[in-house]
Design a protein around this motif. Sequence first.
Motif, PDB file in Angstrom:
ATOM      1  N   ASN A 284      -3.794  -4.038   9.811  1.00 34.87           N
ATOM      2  CA  ASN A 284      -4.244  -5.372   9.443  1.00 34.87           C
ATOM      3  C   ASN A 284      -5.717  -5.562   9.788  1.00 34.87           C
ATOM      4  OD1 ASN A 284      -2.163  -7.866   8.623  1.00 34.87           O
ATOM      5  ND2 ASN A 284      -1.159  -5.999   9.306  1.00 34.87           N
ATOM      6  N   LEU A 285      -6.156  -4.996  10.910  1.00 33.65           N
ATOM      7  CA  LEU A 285      -7.580  -5.046  11.243  1.00 33.65           C
ATOM      8  C   LEU A 285      -8.409  -4.303  10.201  1.00 33.65           C
ATOM      9  CD1 LEU A 285      -7.601  -4.431  15.119  1.00 33.65           C
ATOM     10  CD2 LEU A 285      -7.933  -6.601  13.921  1.00 33.65           C
ATOM     11  N   ILE A 286      -7.888  -3.176   9.735  1.00 33.95           N
ATOM     12  CA  ILE A 286      -8.586  -2.412   8.697  1.00 33.95           C
ATOM     13  C   ILE A 286      -8.678  -3.226   7.413  1.00 33.95           C
ATOM     14  CG2 ILE A 286      -8.428  -0.362   7.218  1.00 33.95           C
ATOM     15  CD1 ILE A 286      -7.139   1.067   9.670  1.00 33.95           C
ATOM     16  N   ALA A 287      -7.590  -3.908   7.061  1.00 34.62           N
ATOM     17  CA  ALA A 287      -7.598  -4.762   5.864  1.00 34.62           C
ATOM     18  C   ALA A 287      -8.589  -5.909   6.027  1.00 34.62           C
ATOM     19  CB  ALA A 287      -6.192  -5.297   5.601  1.00 34.62           C
ATOM     20  N   LEU A 366      -5.573   6.726  11.240  1.00 37.54           N
ATOM     21  CA  LEU A 366      -5.964   5.319  11.317  1.00 37.54           C
ATOM     22  C   LEU A 366      -7.473   5.118  11.385  1.00 37.54           C
ATOM     23  CD1 LEU A 366      -3.183   4.012  13.730  1.00 37.54           C
ATOM     24  CD2 LEU A 366      -3.314   3.724  11.254  1.00 37.54           C
ATOM     25  N   THR A 367      -8.219   6.194  11.598  1.00 39.70           N
ATOM     26  CA  THR A 367      -9.681   6.089  11.587  1.00 39.70           C
ATOM     27  C   THR A 367     -10.294   6.768  10.364  1.00 39.70           C
ATOM     28  OG1 THR A 367      -9.844   8.072  12.989  1.00 39.70           O
ATOM     29  CG2 THR A 367      -9.848   5.930  14.104  1.00 39.70           C
ATOM     30  N   LEU A 422      -0.141   1.684   2.576  1.00 34.21           N
ATOM     31  CA  LEU A 422      -0.501   3.096   2.521  1.00 34.21           C
ATOM     32  C   LEU A 422      -0.593   3.685   3.922  1.00 34.21           C
ATOM     33  CD1 LEU A 422      -1.541   5.624   0.983  1.00 34.21           C
ATOM     34  CD2 LEU A 422      -3.852   4.713   1.318  1.00 34.21           C
ATOM     35  N   LEU A 423      -1.316   3.031   4.793  1.00 30.04           N
ATOM     36  CA  LEU A 423      -1.512   3.563   6.138  1.00 30.04           C
ATOM     37  C   LEU A 423      -0.224   3.560   6.953  1.00 30.04           C
ATOM     38  CD1 LEU A 423      -4.977   1.929   6.908  1.00 30.04           C
ATOM     39  CD2 LEU A 423      -4.517   4.333   6.380  1.00 30.04           C
ATOM     40  N   CYS A 424       0.570   2.504   6.814  1.00 30.68           N
ATOM     41  CA  CYS A 424       1.849   2.463   7.531  1.00 30.68           C
ATOM     42  C   CYS A 424       2.793   3.541   7.020  1.00 30.68           C
ATOM     43  CB  CYS A 424       2.489   1.080   7.392  1.00 30.68           C
ATOM     44  SG  CYS A 424       1.655  -0.219   8.331  1.00 30.68           S
ATOM     45  N   GLY A 425       2.804   3.746   5.706  1.00 31.68           N
ATOM     46  CA  GLY A 425       3.652   4.789   5.131  1.00 31.68           C
ATOM     47  C   GLY A 425       3.255   6.175   5.600  1.00 31.68           C
TER      48      GLY A 425
END
Length: 445
Positions: A284-287, A366-367, A422-425
């Motif tokens: 969510n921070l990335i979004a 995540l980065t 996408l990232l969570c998947g």
Amino acid sequence: MDIGLKRNLTSKILFGISEEEKVDPKPVSYNKIEQLIRKGVTIPSPLTMDLGDEVNIDQISGNGVKIYPGCRIYGQRTVISAGVQLGYEAPVTVDNCQLGPKVELKGGYFNQSVFLEKASMGLGGHIREACLLEEQANGAHCVGLKHTILFPFVTLGSLINFCDCLMAGGTSRKDHSEVGSSYIHFNFTPEGDKTTASLIGDVPRGVMLNKPPIFLGGQGGMVGPVRMSYGNVVAAGSIVRENVDMERQLVVSKSHSGKLVNLIPRAYPSLSHVVENNIMYITNLIALEQWYLHVRSMFFEHQEFGHLIFSAILENLQTAKEERMKRLKEMAAKMPVSSHHEKGRTKITKAKQEFYEKGKLLEELLTSDAGKTAGEEKRDEFLNAFVKHKGEHGGNYIEVIQSLHPSVSRGGTQWLDAIVHLLCGQAAKALPSLNLFKKYRSNPV
């Protein structure tokens, strides 16, 4: 101090001190205070003000700014925009903060945080690094925040500790998400972990400023990390310990029954819950970072000190992401010791071992740049419609966002959801033994 002496000392600040009188002078600070007064800043009692030599007064507006007695301003990155009011209820310390137009900080300590237009905080505020209070977000007296993000209109009552949270929801100052007085977000575990960041609302829907508010009743608490959906009301005195994924629910917690049992150190019985919610928070921070880069950046271009405030927001979001990854890695490092307590529970042991071994892989995921490119087609379609609407409609950020056609708002949410999904998947695939994000694996965006 008698009136004559006060006038004499004030005169020295404004018009200079003779060489004979310079016993222990602070010429740089005094000169800067004089310049602030001359450029239009209202300082009723300049003798009580402490201004750091490093402060760049070119980053302090002379338009409608008022600094009440006893205030302290430090930090070369400090920004004070037009209409800011500091210290009306008690002295204020501002240290490397960026304050947008008409911000009011009425008393307390404020460090390395950003406050956007008309954000406010009452007496006794203690706002530490990496906080972001968006437009009209506010708190009453004695509020403590750190690594906290409040979307527009979010309101905090008094006597609150609300660190490591992101809260959204609400459509105006009369229809806002609220945290009742004497509320605590429990963000530190008996094991010394701070993998406890909670999402109250979310970014993909929250940025559209059209979701029903969330109410967290007073004298209650939330044991992070948890997630709370929109429109929910938590009864006063309740402690939230689990995710509430459904909307428009009344949440009344049950009290613990009294018991005395053996404590198993570092057992982590809810490991999957903790890891999943931390990953969700980071995505969510990335979004939100992408939202600022592509959408909110347009609204800082012509604002006084806008580029400085915008840069500080991006730095704070980066700091927030790094903090969450740091806490995840620290917990992952404890897994080998934790596994020693599992007697024959091979499934849990395997999950802990996997989390320990693949911590670096998770960090790389995540980065990575995946969040920048996720949902590109949806992003471009939304941005084209958004820019066209902004040009035709005009107005400030809130006015433009809230006047979007529902189909355009949905498009923006779909773009940001694509980043999160996408990232969570990918994280779920990297850590199969933890059984994370079932719905994202079965229903990809």
